[in-house]
Design a protein around this motif. Structure first.
Motif, PDB file in Angstrom:
ATOM      1  N   PHE A 172      -2.064   1.014  15.117  1.00 30.71           N
ATOM      2  CA  PHE A 172      -1.056   1.456  16.254  1.00 30.71           C
ATOM      3  C   PHE A 172       0.293   1.144  15.174  1.00 30.71           C
ATOM      4  CE2 PHE A 172       2.196  -0.094  19.282  1.00 30.71           C
ATOM      5  CZ  PHE A 172       2.174   1.132  19.885  1.00 30.71           C
ATOM      6  N   ALA A 173       0.474   0.310  14.488  1.00 32.26           N
ATOM      7  CA  ALA A 173       1.959  -0.335  13.909  1.00 32.26           C
ATOM      8  C   ALA A 173       1.970   1.013  12.656  1.00 32.26           C
ATOM      9  CB  ALA A 173       1.732  -1.294  13.140  1.00 32.26           C
ATOM     10  N   TRP A 174       1.005   1.340  11.986  1.00 29.74           N
ATOM     11  CA  TRP A 174       1.141   2.352  11.070  1.00 29.74           C
ATOM     12  C   TRP A 174       1.417   3.645  11.617  1.00 29.74           C
ATOM     13  CZ3 TRP A 174      -3.514   5.478   8.893  1.00 29.74           C
ATOM     14  CH2 TRP A 174      -3.352   6.040   7.865  1.00 29.74           C
ATOM     15  N   ARG A 175       0.814   4.227  12.779  1.00 27.33           N
ATOM     16  CA  ARG A 175       1.286   5.645  13.409  1.00 27.33           C
ATOM     17  C   ARG A 175       2.588   5.737  13.818  1.00 27.33           C
ATOM     18  NH1 ARG A 175      -1.674   8.676  10.124  1.00 27.33           N
ATOM     19  NH2 ARG A 175      -3.948   8.671  10.514  1.00 27.33           N
ATOM     20  N   THR A 176       2.887   4.481  14.701  1.00 25.34           N
ATOM     21  CA  THR A 176       4.192   4.414  15.078  1.00 25.34           C
ATOM     22  C   THR A 176       5.333   4.467  14.049  1.00 25.34           C
ATOM     23  OG1 THR A 176       3.885   2.069  15.713  1.00 25.34           O
ATOM     24  CG2 THR A 176       3.443   3.819  17.481  1.00 25.34           C
ATOM     25  N   GLY A 177       5.009   3.526  13.113  1.00 24.73           N
ATOM     26  CA  GLY A 177       6.151   3.386  11.898  1.00 24.73           C
ATOM     27  C   GLY A 177       6.367   4.592  11.304  1.00 24.73           C
TER      28      GLY A 177
END
Length: 292
Positions: free
Chosen positions: A268-273
């Motif tokens: 989640f953090a990777w894609r939103t980042g």
């Protein structure tokens, strides 16, 4: 001086003693040195390093606090180095016995090398499984050049200077850019399994999330820089459509324990980042042109 070991450090007081002890036990018949480039630590990092200088006459500490980031600190460290070859590692990992000799000998034969990482020694099993990183060899970018982390990397000084060192505008994945730019010169990256380090992951859910978020934010900047050099488009509109469908499903169906939660949080953090980075750095996932 044949080899300079460069270590960027920032508030590494909890882990740096183990790395210093590992360095103090290294043996190599050629002259070598260690340079710690401190990026503005406010904990006990500097005091701990200074204590070890009595044990290691080849150890130096330099101030690299004018600008934040590992790339800047490493470049400052190199500017003080006397070696014909450079080896990079991190303050929170531990180099294995024989690492300095393996790096030094490899850099007599090759211009650019990367060593082996052991991910299990310093990490709990659930943490290691969350990241799911391959345990041997170099990392691969789909359809592009291989790379390795600057926590276990060696290069001839002349090659480092030819590309003007690490790009200080990229934070967190500057080592990927570094590897790609060196290979764009025609210099091959060689894998040296004898140069082993014990790698330490972030071991809290918050730490994992922030690491993945930062990497995601920086990827569009990295990719926009390398698209004109032949890199395939690894972030497209499909990337975010798939994430919008898959991430909620995985949260409902697959998150059952701390390990699965950690893995989901990193995704989640990777894609939103990445989405934030596309906007921040003008990377348009729909076309090859930047926004605006």
């Amino acid at each position: 001086m044949n080899l300079s070991v460069i270590i960027a450090c920032y508030n590494a007081g909890d882990t740096i003693v183990m790395q210093l002890e590992a360095l103090a036990q290294q043996k190599w018949y050629e002259p070598w040195e260690v340079i710690f480039a401190d990026n503005g630590s406010s904990d006990e990092t500097i005091a701990i390093i200074e204590k070890f200088q009595n044990k290691m006459p080849n150890l130096r500490l330099v101030d690299a606090s004018k600008k934040r980031g590992a790339a800047y600190a490493r470049n400052v460290g190199v500017s003080f180095a006397k070696g014909k070859a450079l080896a990079f590692c991190d303050a929170d990992d531990i180099i294995a016995p024989g690492w300095v000799a393996a790096m030094g000998e490899a850099l007599k034969k090759y211009d650019f090398v990367a060593g082996q990482k052991d991910y299990k020694k310093l990490n709990e099993h659930w943490v290691f499984e969350c990241f799911g990183i391959q345990e041997t060899g170099l990392h691969e970018a789909a359809g592009y050049l291989p790379f390795a982390g600057a926590n276990n990397l060696g290069v001839k000084r002349s090659i480092h200077e030819a590309i003007s060192g690490f790009d200080e505008s990229i934070l967190g994945i500057e080592d990927v850019d570094y590897c790609w730019r060196i290979q764009q010169l025609g210099t091959k990256l060689h894998y040296i399994p004898e140069a082993l380090i014990y790698f330490r992951f972030r071991h809290t859910l918050k730490g994992m999330y922030l690491r993945s978020w930062n990497m995601g934010c920086q990827e569009p900047l990295l990719y926009r820089k390398h698209l004109p050099k032949g890199m395939p488009r690894l972030i497209t509109w499909k990337t975010f459509v798939k994430a919008a469908v898959i991430l909620p499903l995985h949260l409902l169906l697959k998150v059952r324990d701390k390990k699965s939660l950690g893995r989901w949080l990193m995704d989640f953090a990777w894609r939103t980042g990445q989405f934030k980075g596309c906007i921040q750095y003008g990377y348009n996932p729909f076309t090859q042109f930047k926004f605006g």
